[in-house]
Design a protein around this motif. Structure first.
Motif, PDB file in Angstrom:
ATOM      1  N   VAL A  25       0.865  -1.174   0.000  1.00 25.20           N
ATOM      2  CA  VAL A  25       0.000   0.000   0.000  1.00 25.20           C
ATOM      3  C   VAL A  25       0.905   1.228   0.000  1.00 25.20           C
ATOM      4  O   VAL A  25       1.817   1.346   0.825  1.00 25.20           O
ATOM      5  CB  VAL A  25      -0.936   0.035   1.224  1.00 25.20           C
ATOM      6  N   PHE A  26       0.656   2.116  -0.961  1.00 22.07           N
ATOM      7  CA  PHE A  26       1.352   3.389  -1.062  1.00 22.07           C
ATOM      8  C   PHE A  26       0.325   4.494  -0.857  1.00 22.07           C
ATOM      9  O   PHE A  26      -0.862   4.298  -1.078  1.00 22.07           O
ATOM     10  CB  PHE A  26       1.983   3.562  -2.452  1.00 22.07           C
ATOM     11  N   SER A  27       0.786   5.671  -0.465  1.00 18.00           N
ATOM     12  CA  SER A  27      -0.118   6.826  -0.406  1.00 18.00           C
ATOM     13  C   SER A  27       0.662   8.076  -0.775  1.00 18.00           C
ATOM     14  O   SER A  27       1.887   8.117  -0.699  1.00 18.00           O
ATOM     15  CB  SER A  27      -0.766   6.977   0.971  1.00 18.00           C
ATOM     16  N   GLY A  28      -0.092   9.095  -1.181  1.00 18.89           N
ATOM     17  CA  GLY A  28       0.512  10.363  -1.553  1.00 18.89           C
ATOM     18  C   GLY A  28      -0.538  11.450  -1.626  1.00 18.89           C
ATOM     19  O   GLY A  28      -1.737  11.185  -1.601  1.00 18.89           O
ATOM     20  N   THR A  29      -0.064  12.668  -1.708  1.00 19.69           N
ATOM     21  CA  THR A  29      -0.951  13.823  -1.826  1.00 19.69           C
ATOM     22  C   THR A  29      -1.061  14.194  -3.296  1.00 19.69           C
ATOM     23  O   THR A  29      -0.039  14.343  -3.971  1.00 19.69           O
ATOM     24  CB  THR A  29      -0.384  15.008  -1.016  1.00 19.69           C
ATOM     25  N   PRO A  30      -2.275  14.326  -3.828  1.00 20.50           N
ATOM     26  CA  PRO A  30      -2.420  14.672  -5.246  1.00 20.50           C
ATOM     27  C   PRO A  30      -1.874  16.062  -5.536  1.00 20.50           C
ATOM     28  O   PRO A  30      -1.893  16.941  -4.675  1.00 20.50           O
ATOM     29  CB  PRO A  30      -3.929  14.610  -5.487  1.00 20.50           C
ATOM     30  N   THR A  37       4.292  11.708  -6.067  1.00 17.96           N
ATOM     31  CA  THR A  37       5.256  11.135  -5.148  1.00 17.96           C
ATOM     32  C   THR A  37       4.476  10.307  -4.137  1.00 17.96           C
ATOM     33  O   THR A  37       3.748  10.853  -3.311  1.00 17.96           O
ATOM     34  CB  THR A  37       6.068  12.231  -4.432  1.00 17.96           C
ATOM     35  N   ALA A  38       4.582   8.994  -4.241  1.00 19.89           N
ATOM     36  CA  ALA A  38       3.876   8.086  -3.340  1.00 19.89           C
ATOM     37  C   ALA A  38       4.888   7.379  -2.451  1.00 19.89           C
ATOM     38  O   ALA A  38       5.957   6.981  -2.907  1.00 19.89           O
ATOM     39  CB  ALA A  38       3.075   7.067  -4.146  1.00 19.89           C
ATOM     40  N   SER A  39       4.539   7.241  -1.194  1.00 20.37           N
ATOM     41  CA  SER A  39       5.414   6.583  -0.226  1.00 20.37           C
ATOM     42  C   SER A  39       4.823   5.249   0.201  1.00 20.37           C
ATOM     43  O   SER A  39       3.615   5.129   0.388  1.00 20.37           O
ATOM     44  CB  SER A  39       5.582   7.468   1.012  1.00 20.37           C
ATOM     45  N   SER A  40       5.686   4.259   0.352  1.00 17.37           N
ATOM     46  CA  SER A  40       5.237   2.949   0.801  1.00 17.37           C
ATOM     47  C   SER A  40       4.779   3.031   2.247  1.00 17.37           C
ATOM     48  O   SER A  40       5.450   3.616   3.096  1.00 17.37           O
ATOM     49  CB  SER A  40       6.366   1.937   0.680  1.00 17.37           C
ATOM     50  N   SER A  70      -4.472  12.473   5.306  1.00 18.48           N
ATOM     51  CA  SER A  70      -5.257  13.708   5.280  1.00 18.48           C
ATOM     52  C   SER A  70      -6.388  13.554   4.276  1.00 18.48           C
ATOM     53  O   SER A  70      -6.287  12.774   3.326  1.00 18.48           O
ATOM     54  CB  SER A  70      -4.379  14.894   4.869  1.00 18.48           C
ATOM     55  N   ALA A  71      -7.461  14.304   4.480  1.00 20.04           N
ATOM     56  CA  ALA A  71      -8.579  14.273   3.530  1.00 20.04           C
ATOM     57  C   ALA A  71      -8.046  14.564   2.135  1.00 20.04           C
ATOM     58  O   ALA A  71      -7.273  15.501   1.927  1.00 20.04           O
ATOM     59  CB  ALA A  71      -9.628  15.302   3.930  1.00 20.04           C
ATOM     60  N   GLY A  72      -8.396  13.721   1.160  1.00 22.80           N
ATOM     61  CA  GLY A  72      -7.962  13.911  -0.223  1.00 22.80           C
ATOM     62  C   GLY A  72      -6.712  13.149  -0.617  1.00 22.80           C
ATOM     63  O   GLY A  72      -6.363  13.112  -1.797  1.00 22.80           O
ATOM     64  N   ASP A  73      -6.001  12.539   0.325  1.00 25.51           N
ATOM     65  CA  ASP A  73      -4.827  11.745  -0.032  1.00 25.51           C
ATOM     66  C   ASP A  73      -5.232  10.584  -0.937  1.00 25.51           C
ATOM     67  O   ASP A  73      -6.343  10.070  -0.870  1.00 25.51           O
ATOM     68  CB  ASP A  73      -4.145  11.177   1.216  1.00 25.51           C
ATOM     69  N   ILE A  74      -4.313  10.167  -1.786  1.00 21.40           N
ATOM     70  CA  ILE A  74      -4.520   9.041  -2.691  1.00 21.40           C
ATOM     71  C   ILE A  74      -3.911   7.794  -2.047  1.00 21.40           C
ATOM     72  O   ILE A  74      -2.786   7.832  -1.543  1.00 21.40           O
ATOM     73  CB  ILE A  74      -3.855   9.310  -4.052  1.00 21.40           C
ATOM     74  N   VAL A  75      -4.659   6.687  -2.061  1.00 17.67           N
ATOM     75  CA  VAL A  75      -4.177   5.412  -1.534  1.00 17.67           C
ATOM     76  C   VAL A  75      -4.068   4.446  -2.708  1.00 17.67           C
ATOM     77  O   VAL A  75      -5.014   4.267  -3.471  1.00 17.67           O
ATOM     78  CB  VAL A  75      -5.137   4.861  -0.457  1.00 17.67           C
ATOM     79  N   LEU A  76      -2.888   3.828  -2.868  1.00 15.54           N
ATOM     80  CA  LEU A  76      -2.603   2.977  -4.017  1.00 15.54           C
ATOM     81  C   LEU A  76      -2.202   1.572  -3.575  1.00 15.54           C
ATOM     82  O   LEU A  76      -1.050   1.317  -3.263  1.00 15.54           O
ATOM     83  CB  LEU A  76      -1.446   3.570  -4.835  1.00 15.54           C
ATOM     84  N   PRO A  77      -3.143   0.621  -3.538  1.00 16.10           N
ATOM     85  CA  PRO A  77      -2.762  -0.771  -3.281  1.00 16.10           C
ATOM     86  C   PRO A  77      -2.149  -1.362  -4.549  1.00 16.10           C
ATOM     87  O   PRO A  77      -2.593  -1.057  -5.654  1.00 16.10           O
ATOM     88  CB  PRO A  77      -4.078  -1.465  -2.947  1.00 16.10           C
TER      89      PRO A  77
END
Length: 100
Positions: A25-30, A37-40, A70-77
């Protein structure tokens, strides 16, 4: 809403191979830039990372996430196997979030 990523649960079917994938699972701010830039935030493997039996289902889970979003962050499985020939996986993934 702002929330915390707490866990993931799922099942993967290894369609015709014995290679063990990594589920991350990665996440990042749009942003409006040309890249995200997504972080593991963590990963796991079915069958404790050992070879899988072809055409069999395997469960996986990771229950020690504790990452605030944070509200609006992108979550990338993601499902990844980074070597060898073409691999085929079919499965499901559930993420658990707790609002804060």
């Amino acid at each position: 809403e702002s929330c915390t990523l707490k866990a993931m649960y799922g099942q993967v079917y290894n369609n015709g191979s014995t290679s063990c994938p990594t589920i991350s699972v990665f996440s990042g701010t749009p942003s409006d830039s040309s890249s995200l830039t997504a972080s593991s935030r963590g990963s796991t493997q079915p069958n404790s990372g050992s070879a899988l039996t072809s055409n069999q289902n395997y469960t996986f889970s990771k229950t020690d996430f504790d990452h605030d979003l944070s509200a609006g962050d992108i979550v990338l499985p993601t499902v990844n196997y980074g070597a060898g020939s073409l691999q085929s996986y079919i499965g499901t993934l559930t993420l658990k979030f707790i609002t804060r």
